[in-house]
Design a protein around this motif. Structure first.
Motif, PDB file in Angstrom:
ATOM      1  N   ARG A 120       2.563  -4.479  -8.879  1.00 29.18           N
ATOM      2  CA  ARG A 120       2.555  -3.017  -8.932  1.00 29.18           C
ATOM      3  C   ARG A 120       1.464  -2.494  -8.002  1.00 29.18           C
ATOM      4  N   GLN A 121       1.639  -1.268  -7.555  1.00 25.23           N
ATOM      5  CA  GLN A 121       0.644  -0.618  -6.716  1.00 25.23           C
ATOM      6  C   GLN A 121      -0.023   0.449  -7.563  1.00 25.23           C
ATOM      7  N   MET A 122      -1.301   0.218  -7.876  1.00 21.27           N
ATOM      8  CA  MET A 122      -2.027   1.239  -8.635  1.00 21.27           C
ATOM      9  C   MET A 122      -2.205   2.452  -7.724  1.00 21.27           C
ATOM     10  N   TYR A 123      -1.948   3.623  -8.260  1.00 16.91           N
ATOM     11  CA  TYR A 123      -2.134   4.851  -7.484  1.00 16.91           C
ATOM     12  C   TYR A 123      -3.572   5.302  -7.716  1.00 16.91           C
ATOM     13  N   SER A 124      -4.401   5.146  -6.682  1.00 19.34           N
ATOM     14  CA  SER A 124      -5.846   5.330  -6.870  1.00 19.34           C
ATOM     15  C   SER A 124      -6.204   6.727  -7.357  1.00 19.34           C
ATOM     16  N   GLY A 125      -5.419   7.720  -6.950  1.00 22.64           N
ATOM     17  CA  GLY A 125      -5.708   9.089  -7.379  1.00 22.64           C
ATOM     18  C   GLY A 125      -5.667   9.235  -8.897  1.00 22.64           C
ATOM     19  N   GLY A 146       0.802  -1.229   0.000  1.00 20.90           N
ATOM     20  CA  GLY A 146       0.000   0.000   0.000  1.00 20.90           C
ATOM     21  C   GLY A 146       0.833   1.275   0.000  1.00 20.90           C
ATOM     22  N   HIS A 147       0.097   2.398   0.020  1.00 20.82           N
ATOM     23  CA  HIS A 147       0.720   3.708  -0.163  1.00 20.82           C
ATOM     24  C   HIS A 147       1.801   4.012   0.869  1.00 20.82           C
ATOM     25  N   ALA A 148       1.600   3.608   2.107  1.00 19.03           N
ATOM     26  CA  ALA A 148       2.610   3.884   3.143  1.00 19.03           C
ATOM     27  C   ALA A 148       3.815   2.955   2.970  1.00 19.03           C
ATOM     28  N   ILE A 207       1.089  -3.712   8.724  1.00 20.83           N
ATOM     29  CA  ILE A 207      -0.030  -4.032   7.828  1.00 20.83           C
ATOM     30  C   ILE A 207      -0.476  -2.774   7.082  1.00 20.83           C
ATOM     31  N   ASP A 208      -0.441  -2.852   5.747  1.00 24.61           N
ATOM     32  CA  ASP A 208      -0.938  -1.751   4.893  1.00 24.61           C
ATOM     33  C   ASP A 208      -1.641  -2.397   3.700  1.00 24.61           C
ATOM     34  N   THR A 209      -2.702  -3.141   4.019  1.00 32.93           N
ATOM     35  CA  THR A 209      -3.369  -3.939   2.980  1.00 32.93           C
ATOM     36  C   THR A 209      -4.637  -3.283   2.445  1.00 32.93           C
ATOM     37  N   SER A 243      -8.733   7.576   3.213  1.00 32.47           N
ATOM     38  CA  SER A 243      -8.366   8.069   1.885  1.00 32.47           C
ATOM     39  C   SER A 243      -6.868   7.916   1.690  1.00 32.47           C
ATOM     40  N   GLY A 244      -6.503   7.931   0.404  1.00 29.63           N
ATOM     41  CA  GLY A 244      -5.107   7.728   0.048  1.00 29.63           C
ATOM     42  C   GLY A 244      -4.199   8.778   0.672  1.00 29.63           C
ATOM     43  N   VAL A 245      -4.707   9.986   0.821  1.00 33.38           N
ATOM     44  CA  VAL A 245      -3.890  11.070   1.377  1.00 33.38           C
ATOM     45  C   VAL A 245      -3.366  10.666   2.761  1.00 33.38           C
ATOM     46  N   TYR A 246      -4.263  10.113   3.594  1.00 32.89           N
ATOM     47  CA  TYR A 246      -3.850   9.744   4.952  1.00 32.89           C
ATOM     48  C   TYR A 246      -2.900   8.539   4.934  1.00 32.89           C
ATOM     49  N   GLY A 260      -3.163   3.214   6.988  1.00 33.85           N
ATOM     50  CA  GLY A 260      -4.009   3.300   5.797  1.00 33.85           C
ATOM     51  C   GLY A 260      -5.416   2.791   6.069  1.00 33.85           C
ATOM     52  N   ASP A 261      -6.092   2.407   5.002  1.00 34.10           N
ATOM     53  CA  ASP A 261      -7.512   2.071   5.080  1.00 34.10           C
ATOM     54  C   ASP A 261      -7.820   0.881   5.977  1.00 34.10           C
ATOM     55  N   VAL A 262      -6.849   0.006   6.212  1.00 30.99           N
ATOM     56  CA  VAL A 262      -7.099  -1.187   7.032  1.00 30.99           C
ATOM     57  C   VAL A 262      -7.139  -0.851   8.522  1.00 30.99           C
ATOM     58  N   ALA A 288      -0.922 -13.349  -0.705  1.00 30.94           N
ATOM     59  CA  ALA A 288      -1.825 -12.527   0.116  1.00 30.94           C
ATOM     60  C   ALA A 288      -2.089 -13.234   1.433  1.00 30.94           C
ATOM     61  N   ALA A 289      -2.280 -12.451   2.476  1.00 30.42           N
ATOM     62  CA  ALA A 289      -2.627 -13.035   3.775  1.00 30.42           C
ATOM     63  C   ALA A 289      -4.083 -13.489   3.731  1.00 30.42           C
ATOM     64  N   VAL A 290      -4.335 -14.684   4.246  1.00 30.30           N
ATOM     65  CA  VAL A 290      -5.724 -15.140   4.389  1.00 30.30           C
ATOM     66  C   VAL A 290      -6.046 -15.424   5.852  1.00 30.30           C
TER      67      VAL A 290
HETATM   68  C1  FAD Z   1     -11.385   4.786  -7.942  1.00 28.36           C
HETATM   69  C2  FAD Z   1     -10.804   5.318  -6.673  1.00 28.36           C
HETATM   70  C3  FAD Z   1     -10.256   6.593  -6.654  1.00 28.36           C
HETATM   71  C4  FAD Z   1      -9.733   7.114  -5.486  1.00 28.36           C
HETATM   72  N1  FAD Z   1      -9.182   8.363  -5.521  1.00 28.36           N
HETATM   73  C5  FAD Z   1      -8.636   8.865  -4.409  1.00 28.36           C
HETATM   74  C6  FAD Z   1      -8.038  10.155  -4.434  1.00 28.36           C
HETATM   75  O1  FAD Z   1      -8.028  10.853  -5.456  1.00 28.36           O
HETATM   76  N2  FAD Z   1      -7.473  10.608  -3.289  1.00 28.36           N
HETATM   77  C7  FAD Z   1      -7.470   9.864  -2.140  1.00 28.36           C
HETATM   78  O2  FAD Z   1      -6.934  10.329  -1.127  1.00 28.36           O
HETATM   79  N3  FAD Z   1      -8.032   8.658  -2.083  1.00 28.36           N
HETATM   80  C8  FAD Z   1      -8.606   8.130  -3.187  1.00 28.36           C
HETATM   81  N4  FAD Z   1      -9.181   6.886  -3.137  1.00 28.36           N
HETATM   82  C9  FAD Z   1      -9.119   6.117  -1.878  1.00 28.36           C
HETATM   83  C10 FAD Z   1      -7.794   5.395  -1.834  1.00 28.36           C
HETATM   84  O3  FAD Z   1      -7.723   4.484  -2.887  1.00 28.36           O
HETATM   85  C11 FAD Z   1      -7.553   4.609  -0.570  1.00 28.36           C
HETATM   86  O4  FAD Z   1      -7.887   5.365   0.533  1.00 28.36           O
HETATM   87  C12 FAD Z   1      -6.069   4.216  -0.516  1.00 28.36           C
HETATM   88  O5  FAD Z   1      -5.793   3.341  -1.587  1.00 28.36           O
HETATM   89  C13 FAD Z   1      -5.709   3.556   0.787  1.00 28.36           C
HETATM   90  O6  FAD Z   1      -4.357   3.218   0.741  1.00 28.36           O
HETATM   91  P1  FAD Z   1      -3.821   1.965   1.528  1.00 28.36           P
HETATM   92  O7  FAD Z   1      -2.345   2.022   1.455  1.00 28.36           O
HETATM   93  O8  FAD Z   1      -4.456   1.882   2.850  1.00 28.36           O
HETATM   94  O9  FAD Z   1      -4.374   0.697   0.729  1.00 28.36           O
HETATM   95  P2  FAD Z   1      -4.301   0.290  -0.777  1.00 28.36           P
HETATM   96  O10 FAD Z   1      -3.931   1.409  -1.651  1.00 28.36           O
HETATM   97  O11 FAD Z   1      -5.611  -0.400  -1.027  1.00 28.36           O
HETATM   98  O12 FAD Z   1      -3.131  -0.764  -0.848  1.00 28.36           O
HETATM   99  C14 FAD Z   1      -3.262  -2.029  -0.268  1.00 28.36           C
HETATM  100  C15 FAD Z   1      -2.165  -2.935  -0.751  1.00 28.36           C
HETATM  101  O13 FAD Z   1      -2.239  -4.179  -0.053  1.00 28.36           O
HETATM  102  C16 FAD Z   1      -2.343  -5.275  -0.971  1.00 28.36           C
HETATM  103  N5  FAD Z   1      -3.201  -6.282  -0.332  1.00 28.36           N
HETATM  104  C17 FAD Z   1      -4.541  -6.299  -0.269  1.00 28.36           C
HETATM  105  N6  FAD Z   1      -4.960  -7.379   0.430  1.00 28.36           N
HETATM  106  C18 FAD Z   1      -3.851  -8.032   0.818  1.00 28.36           C
HETATM  107  C19 FAD Z   1      -3.624  -9.231   1.571  1.00 28.36           C
HETATM  108  N7  FAD Z   1      -4.649  -9.954   2.067  1.00 28.36           N
HETATM  109  N8  FAD Z   1      -2.357  -9.619   1.790  1.00 28.36           N
HETATM  110  C20 FAD Z   1      -1.319  -8.882   1.316  1.00 28.36           C
HETATM  111  N9  FAD Z   1      -1.488  -7.758   0.598  1.00 28.36           N
HETATM  112  C21 FAD Z   1      -2.732  -7.340   0.355  1.00 28.36           C
HETATM  113  C22 FAD Z   1      -2.949  -4.646  -2.215  1.00 28.36           C
HETATM  114  O14 FAD Z   1      -2.671  -5.401  -3.379  1.00 28.36           O
HETATM  115  C23 FAD Z   1      -2.263  -3.287  -2.225  1.00 28.36           C
HETATM  116  O15 FAD Z   1      -0.972  -3.384  -2.737  1.00 28.36           O
HETATM  117  C24 FAD Z   1      -9.741   6.340  -4.289  1.00 28.36           C
HETATM  118  C25 FAD Z   1     -10.293   5.064  -4.306  1.00 28.36           C
HETATM  119  C26 FAD Z   1     -10.819   4.542  -5.473  1.00 28.36           C
HETATM  120  C27 FAD Z   1     -11.407   3.153  -5.473  1.00 28.36           C
END
Ligand code: FAD
Length: 392
Positions: A48-53, A20-22, A113-115, A308-311, A295-297, A87-89
């Protein structure tokens, strides 16, 4: 939480769960300065990590998938981190044991954890079979690509309904409308339609009134029909709505809320009422001092902020700093998330709405600003410093 002396035991294991982003920031930081005597493994399902923004821009056709994502293996390699595409299950936090989708197990001394969040696939009925979920984003991008390729190669016109009136749903509806219009032999002439189903409230509910008005006006200008209704079932060819009506739909794109992963249940970690990992100011689990979550988890017990991705991005530097302090047996530092964020909502046609507190504006310049910020983020993590080039 009290500091523990963890500095004596050689070759202990740090597991970075999720790319994840962090964690991309953690990888880059480890490339600059490894943690001595620690074997670090990243476990994440995609390379790869898709950048949601940038995903709405990818959907609109403004970016390729490579431009909107960060390649994880080069970052991991530069950091001397072993990468497992898995992936963790399951997790037993008491035994420090992770169960993986491949059937393997990994134990750890320190876990981060940043899943991210997930979407429940059994809601609404029929969605699992017939809808495209926006999470995991990697699957969404692949599924959409197949759909849009079919459409652009002269398939039948499509009725696409984006379900979800939050920022992701609004951005995706406008991005899809733009993409379909661009793909048409003459703009707007292919008969495909995009609608937005909000779940009951007006689009962008919760944003300042001026931002909601801007979104409503822009959706109208782009001929995106907005339905303030809920989807209770996805069927072939239409959606059943809460009001009892049917909405014609060839493909439903579900951009509904974020949920917690089920594998956390039974892990022993303290979870909030919705199943997210409870953490405190140091980003440590409230129940297990050797587990961090960001992050979101995660769910902070001391402060509230949106998922959100920003946080998630902003948690990267304090996370890696605290992982280092934990390893060194020193006291951890508190991380205070920012109270407001700059919101840039893309509107499909290389135009965006920008908001900060109650102030807002809109235009092409806002899109170019967002584009600049997003590309800079990707660029920052596309230049991993190999271990051999580190300063002594
Ligand atoms: C279409 C869309 C647009 C968005 N646009 C914005 C925006 O413009 N600005 C913004 O702030 N937020 C945006 N968001 C919200 C943002 O995507 C999330 O808040 C952000 O991705 C959270 O980051 P994260 O690092 O917590 O998790 P994620 O980005 O979801 O990364 C999680 C990572 O963990 C991996 N993973 C998942 N499950 C497991 C597992 N069981 N075991 C191991 N690895 C695992 C994933 O493959 C990924 O690499 C958007 C969301 C969507 C859907």
């Amino acid at each position: 939480m009290a500091a523990v002396d963890n500095s004596a035991n050689p070759q202990r294991r740090l597991v970075l769960l999720g790319g994840g982003h962090a964690h991309v920031h953690v990888l880059q930081d480890l490339a600059r300065q490894p943690i001595p005597d620690f074997a670090v493994t990243m476990i994440t399902p995609f390379a790869r990590q898709m950048y949601s923004g940038m995903v709405p821009g990818l959907v609109a056709g403004h970016y390729t998938a490579d431009q909107a994502s960060i390649a994880l293996p080069p970052l991991a390699q530069a950091a001397g981190v072993t990468m497992l595409q898995d992936a963790a299950v399951g997790l037993d936090a008491g035994a420090c044991d992770l169960q993986l989708q491949s059937g393997g197990r990994v134990s750890y001394d320190l876990l981060s954890i940043d899943t991210g969040a997930v979407m429940r696939r059994d809601e609404p009925p029929g969605a699992d079979e017939h809808a495209l979920f926006v999470r995991p984003i990697e699957h969404f991008v692949q599924g959409l690509d197949t759909l849009l390729t079919r459409e652009s190669q002269g398939g039948e016109p499509l009725d696409i309904v984006v379900v979800g009136g939050g920022a992701a749903g609004v951005e995706l509806a406008m991005a899809l409308q733009h993409r379909m219009r661009q793909a048409a032999p003459r703009p707007g002439q292919n008969g495909s339609r995009v609608a937005l189903l909000t779940g009951g409230e007006a689009p962008l509910a919760g944003y300042p009134a001026e931002v909601m008005q801007r979104a409503a006006d822009t959706l109208k200008d782009q001929h995106i029909a907005v339905f303030l209704d809920t989807c209770i079932e996805v069927r072939v060819g239409h959606l059943m709505l809460g009001s009892g009506a049917r909405l014609a739909c060839d493909t439903a794109v579900l951009a509904t809320g974020a949920q917690s992963p089920t594998w956390l249940q039974g892990s022993g970690l303290a979870l909030d009422g919705r199943g997210f990992v409870q953490t405190g100011a140091t980003l440590q689990s409230r129940s297990h001092a050797n587990v961090f979550a960001v992050g979101d988890v995660s769910s902070r017990v001391d402060v509230q902020h949106p998922r959100s991705g920003v946080y998630a991005v902003r948690a990267g530097p304090p996370l890696v700093a605290n992982l280092r302090l934990w390893v060194a047996g020193q006291s951890l530092k508190a991380h205070t998330p920012q109270q407001r964020t700059l919101n840039l909502i893309s509107c499909g046609q290389r135009s965006a709405i920008v908001s900060w507190g109650n102030w807002s504006a809109q235009g092409r310049w806002a899109w170019w600003w967002k584009d600049h910020i997003d590309r800079a983020f990707i660029k920052r993590y596309s230049r991993a410093m190999p271990l051999s080039t580190q300063p002594a």
